[in-house]
Design an enzyme around this catalytic site. Structure first.
Site, PDB file in Angstrom:
ATOM      1  N   VAL A 279       6.747   0.218  14.157  1.00  0.00           N
ATOM      2  CA  VAL A 279       8.280  -0.125  12.813  1.00  0.00           C
ATOM      3  C   VAL A 279       8.278  -0.099  11.421  1.00  0.00           C
ATOM      4  O   VAL A 279       9.083  -0.206  10.946  1.00  0.00           O
ATOM      5  CB  VAL A 279       8.359  -1.510  13.212  1.00  0.00           C
ATOM      6  CG1 VAL A 279       9.069  -1.563  14.896  1.00  0.00           C
ATOM      7  CG2 VAL A 279       7.618  -2.473  13.309  1.00  0.00           C
TER       8      VAL A 279
ATOM      9  N   ARG B  91       8.518  -2.448  22.727  1.00  0.00           N
ATOM     10  CA  ARG B  91       8.186  -3.599  22.706  1.00  0.00           C
ATOM     11  C   ARG B  91       8.556  -4.010  21.932  1.00  0.00           C
ATOM     12  O   ARG B  91       7.459  -3.886  20.291  1.00  0.00           O
ATOM     13  CB  ARG B  91       7.260  -3.871  23.365  1.00  0.00           C
ATOM     14  CG  ARG B  91       6.695  -5.494  23.608  1.00  0.00           C
ATOM     15  CD  ARG B  91       6.536  -6.263  24.466  1.00  0.00           C
ATOM     16  NE  ARG B  91       6.726  -6.207  25.582  1.00  0.00           N
ATOM     17  CZ  ARG B  91       5.907  -6.285  26.855  1.00  0.00           C
ATOM     18  NH1 ARG B  91       4.506  -6.268  26.528  1.00  0.00           N
ATOM     19  NH2 ARG B  91       5.855  -5.949  27.723  1.00  0.00           N
TER      20      ARG B  91
ATOM     21  N   GLY C 157       0.245  -6.473   4.052  1.00  0.00           N
ATOM     22  CA  GLY C 157       1.760  -7.135   3.647  1.00  0.00           C
ATOM     23  C   GLY C 157       3.060  -7.097   5.075  1.00  0.00           C
ATOM     24  O   GLY C 157       4.261  -8.410   4.951  1.00  0.00           O
TER      25      GLY C 157
ATOM     26  N   GLU D   2       7.788   2.376   8.929  1.00  0.00           N
ATOM     27  CA  GLU D   2       8.571   3.473   8.416  1.00  0.00           C
ATOM     28  C   GLU D   2       9.845   3.472   9.071  1.00  0.00           C
ATOM     29  O   GLU D   2      10.368   4.366   8.133  1.00  0.00           O
ATOM     30  CB  GLU D   2       7.750   4.602   8.354  1.00  0.00           C
ATOM     31  CG  GLU D   2       5.967   4.513   7.381  1.00  0.00           C
ATOM     32  CD  GLU D   2       5.239   5.727   7.700  1.00  0.00           C
ATOM     33  OE1 GLU D   2       4.762   5.617   6.596  1.00  0.00           O
ATOM     34  OE2 GLU D   2       4.587   4.968   9.222  1.00  0.00           O
TER      35      GLU D   2
ATOM     36  N   PRO E  90       9.401 -10.739  16.591  1.00  0.00           N
ATOM     37  CA  PRO E  90      10.941 -10.087  16.215  1.00  0.00           C
ATOM     38  C   PRO E  90      11.424 -10.456  14.879  1.00  0.00           C
ATOM     39  O   PRO E  90      11.613  -9.887  14.419  1.00  0.00           O
ATOM     40  CB  PRO E  90      11.842 -10.843  16.981  1.00  0.00           C
ATOM     41  CG  PRO E  90      11.277 -11.980  17.646  1.00  0.00           C
ATOM     42  CD  PRO E  90      10.274 -11.431  17.600  1.00  0.00           C
TER      43      PRO E  90
ATOM     44  N   GLN F 203      10.132  -5.982   8.592  1.00  0.00           N
ATOM     45  CA  GLN F 203       9.689  -3.981   7.948  1.00  0.00           C
ATOM     46  C   GLN F 203      11.312  -3.779   8.372  1.00  0.00           C
ATOM     47  O   GLN F 203      10.758  -2.256   7.680  1.00  0.00           O
ATOM     48  CB  GLN F 203       9.261  -3.786   9.146  1.00  0.00           C
ATOM     49  CG  GLN F 203       7.217  -4.713   9.686  1.00  0.00           C
ATOM     50  CD  GLN F 203       7.204  -4.322   7.885  1.00  0.00           C
ATOM     51  OE1 GLN F 203       6.431  -4.616   7.427  1.00  0.00           O
ATOM     52  NE2 GLN F 203       5.946  -2.551   8.385  1.00  0.00           N
TER      53      GLN F 203
ATOM     54  N   GLY G  15       0.707  -1.089  -0.202  1.00  0.00           N
ATOM     55  CA  GLY G  15       0.190  -0.208  -0.051  1.00  0.00           C
ATOM     56  C   GLY G  15       1.012   0.879   0.228  1.00  0.00           C
ATOM     57  O   GLY G  15       1.022   2.313  -0.933  1.00  0.00           O
TER      58      GLY G  15
HETATM   59 MO1  MOS Z   1       2.050   4.599   5.436  1.00  0.00          MO
HETATM   60  S1  MOS Z   1       2.227   6.879   4.126  1.00  0.00           S
HETATM   61  O1  MOS Z   1       1.705   5.715   6.886  1.00  0.00           O
HETATM   62  O2  MOS Z   1       0.748   4.555   5.138  1.00  0.00           O
END
Ligand code: MOS
Length: 754
Positions: A715, A640, A478, A717, A644, A650, A249
């Protein structure tokens, strides 16, 4: 991708809980076997196919469409234009809150950007719809389009991002710069970028009277349902949205888009279910993008390398008809200590689609500029880049003065640097070569992303057979949300995950909030945690008030839930199963609800961010200017860690997008026509496996007692921040060329930036 062991939660947190376990994602087998049904995989009985016709000009009006030719084409059922498009209950150009954007749904013949939908052809087959769209052969009255950031009229926007102030300051930056022993003023340029999720925007829409059922990938089921309810004048409960799987997305599926609404309108027009899937090139216009930026940073330091002032100004672009201002300067609010900081934004209007939230909006372009400027300032100060950042380490949030709810950035620097081998780095550029003669460079960047929460709700149930169910309209795009949220759900009900039925991905479940802002696990997780706690409290009340229960008299606070049983806190030999409690009470099930949102008191009192440190190695061919990222190590602290394995995944994703920001992604807007001239995945470069080296993502332990009940920071971005700058700084270290235009391409290194 890495030989590092997965970090596990300490033993006392693991006992009887799946939180902290590296569970593999539940949807993995469905995806690799092709069993997962994405929106466009649905084919309800009688379904027709729709194809968009889109504008080839960026500004003007549509003067002619050859409707007879399209309608005469075999298989074409209807052509939807402004003349016959069914009415909407609400103006699609109306705006009532910062998460609402104008959309193009055939309200008139105006064209306000290239690739804007101008008609929808509906046919018995996709081929017939596509051919019918081509037969429309539109003619236009074209007007000169503004597509040049440099040539347009600049204005100061009232707000940036979702409603943030456009300018903020503390201290006196003019005085700080005047008093500085050393100062730099540098300008960086970042390009327009398009989300380019693997799965295109798609909708299958079916009306039944005044009830609407749609399959579409969305990052926010309830918000989308609310927007559609307004546009179509329906009660929200008449709309059912299914969105079990998303093929990515990145922000472009966060809010309702024009093409999505057109799919619903097309189904209304023909009275049959309709499927509308965007072609890749059609996604370069009506479904959002990241705007280009030109960022100027002015930094001053004293003789010891302590910042005396930091100014960060961003010039960016929005569309001619709506406002989304990339909040890039805000990257300088929370990271480096300075007695004076000023951030500001200005914008121009271009004849493009409206920019949108995209992969760390603001933070990503802001970070590559700030981290580059910090590297340049370190060089001017004659300091190691890490030493310079530690010298300017913020003990409280610089702009607000608030204490951090938690901040393990020092540990991130230390662990990342040790793992990477940073200590062996020569200070000067162009000092290292590999055996093949390639220039080798090492760079670093700091990662930071706010720990946000939106509003979400969840429902939990314990059934007579001792199993549990948790229901929430959450989105798994995803990132593994369902798996992580099911872990929280099992923990909240004291159940083995195998005994839990986790239901999600449909709008008829409690609103799980939007999967954006890296806030989904925290928001939905808090709601689930609260719903589970409420359910357990009700169950405990049944038992502790019943003289026949071994828990009689313990009080709610006197029991703990684990493995499908309630135990007395003061005597764990006294316990009773959920099934026995419900059976004796004659109940088939017991349920509870909960909600999650940022605590206002925590928000008022603390600055809340995740942090990290990224170290990058690049190799550059001195003859060809070819750049390869060869090694990245990131160390991140985000409170937290629920899972993992998924969190590390991510971080890998963010680091990959960081490499992409530095070296690959750029949409090229033709200044004459206003068209994106590389509107395809061959010419718009996103990294492939061969572009990405061995990545290591280290999970640095951090306990946050304030951010939310579970101590979760986001986690999703953070790892794009820091990484892009680290790669850029490594390119400088390899070559001595200081990148200021992104992405960095071979021609820059050969002395011809362009
Ligand atoms: Mo993200 S750019 O906050 O979907």
């Amino acid at each position: 991708m890495s030989d590092l062991p997965l970090t596990r939660a300490p033993a006392h947190l693991r006992q009887g809980s799946s939180i902290g376990q590296p569970v593999t994602r539940h949807d993995g087998p469905l995806k690799v076997t092709g069993a997962a049904r994405y929106a466009a995989d649905h084919h309800p009985a009688g379904m027709l196919h729709a194809a968009l016709a889109v504008s080839s000009i960026a500004r003007g009006r549509v003067s002619f469409l050859d409707l007879p030719a399209a309608l005469a084409h075999p298989g074409v059922v209807a052509v939807m234009t402004p003349a016959n498009r069914p009415a909407l209950a609400e103006d699609p150009d109306a705006k009532t809150h910062p998460f609402m954007f104008r959309m193009d749904v055939l309200q008139n013949d105006r064209v306000r950007y290239a690739n804007q939908p101008i008609a929808v052809v509906i046919a018995e087959s996709l081929e017939a719809a596509t051919e019918g769209a081509a037969l429309l052969a539109p003619r236009y009255e074209a007007e000169a389009a503004q597509a040049d950031l440099a040539a347009a009229e600049v204005f100061t926007p009232p707000a940036v991002g979702p409603g943030h102030p456009a300018a903020m300051a503390h201290g006196d930056t003019a005085a700080g710069l005047a008093a500085a022993a050393r100062r730099i003023s540098v300008t960086y340029e970042t390009p327009a970028q398009y989300h380019n999720a693997m799965e295109p925007h798609a909708i299958v829409a079916a009306w039944d009277g005044d009830r609407l059922a749609i399959d579409t990938p969305t990052q926010g089921l309830a918000m989308l349902r609310g927007r559609l309810a307004g546009l179509f004048g329906l009660p929200a409960e008449n709309i059912r949205i299914r969105s079990p799987f998303l093929g990515g997305g990145f922000g472009s599926k966060g809010l309702a888009s024009g093409p999505l609404v057109l799919g619903i309108l097309a189904a209304r027009l023909v009275g049959r279910p309709v499927k509308l899937v965007l072609r890749r090139e059609q996604m370069f216009g009506p479904v959002g993008h990241r705007a280009p930026t030109r960022q100027t940073l002015e930094l001053g330091t004293d003789a010891d390398g302590a910042l005396t002032a930091l100014r960060h100004h961003t010039l960016t672009a929005t569309s001619a008809f709506d406002d989304f201002i990339e909040p890039a300067s805000n990257a300088s609010h929370a990271l480096y200590a300075s007695p004076a900081i000023a951030t500001s934004h200005a914008a121009v209007r271009l004849d493009t689609g409206t920019p949108m939230f995209m992969r760390a909006p603001g933070e990503a372009p802001g970070s590559i500029a700030l981290e580059s400027a910090m590297d340049e300032m370190a060089e001017v100060c004659g300091m190691d880049p890490l030493e310079f950042r530690l010298k300017n380490y913020a003990e409280t949030e610089p702009m607000s003065g608030k204490p951090f709810s938690s901040k393990a950035l020092r540990e991130c620097y230390a662990q990342g640097a040790a793992r990477f081998g940073w200590a062996g780095r020569p200070r000067a550029p162009r000092q290292m070569r590999d055996a093949a003669g390639l220039l080798v460079g090492w760079g670093m960047g700091t990662a930071i992303f706010p720990a946000l929460m939106f509003q979400g709700e969840a429902r939990a149930t314990i059934r007579r057979d001792g199993s549990g169910m948790v229901e929430i309209a959450a989105s798994d795009m995803g990132q593994g949300a369902w798996t992580a949220l099911a872990q929280i759900a099992a923990d909240s009900l004291g159940l083995d995950p195998a005994r839990l039925d986790f239901r999600s991905g449909s709008s008829d479940l409690p609103d799980g909030g939007i999967a954006g802002g890296s806030a989904h696990t925290a928001t939905a997780g808090a709601a689930i945690h609260a719903a589970g706690a409420e359910t357990i409290a009700r169950l405990a009340a049944l038992a502790t008030a019943d003289g026949r229960s071994p828990l009689y008299g313990a009080g709610n606070a006197g029991v703990i839930a684990r493995d499908g049983r309630l135990f007395r806190r003061d005597d764990e030999n006294r316990s009773e199963s959920y099934a026995d409690i419900l059976a004796r009470a004659g109940l088939a099930e017991i349920a509870g609800a909960g909600s999650g949102a940022m605590e206002p008191a925590a928000q008022a009192g603390y600055a809340m961010h995740a942090h990290g440190a990224v170290f990058a190695e690049v190799k550059v061919d001195p003859a060809l200017g070819q750049i390869r990222a060869t090694r990245l190590v990131g160390a991140f602290a985000a409170g937290r860690i629920i899972n993992p394995r998924l969190v590390r995944s991510q971080y890998y994703g963010g680091m990959i997008w960081g490499v992409s920001f530095a070296l690959h992604e750029r949409a090229v807007l033709d200044k004459r026509s206003g068209r994106v001239i590389n509107a395809n995945l061959a010419d718009y470069h996103v990294p492939v496996n061969a572009d990405i080296p061995a990545l290591e993502a280290m999970l640095v332990e951090e306990h946050d007692p304030h951010v939310n009940a579970l101590g979760i920071k986001g986690v999703g971005e953070i790892a794009i921040t820091g990484s892009a700058g680290a790669v850029a700084n490594a390119v400088w270290h390899a070559t001595g060329y200081r990148p200021r235009h992104f992405p960095i391409t071979p021609d820059h290194l050969l002395g011809a930036p362009g």
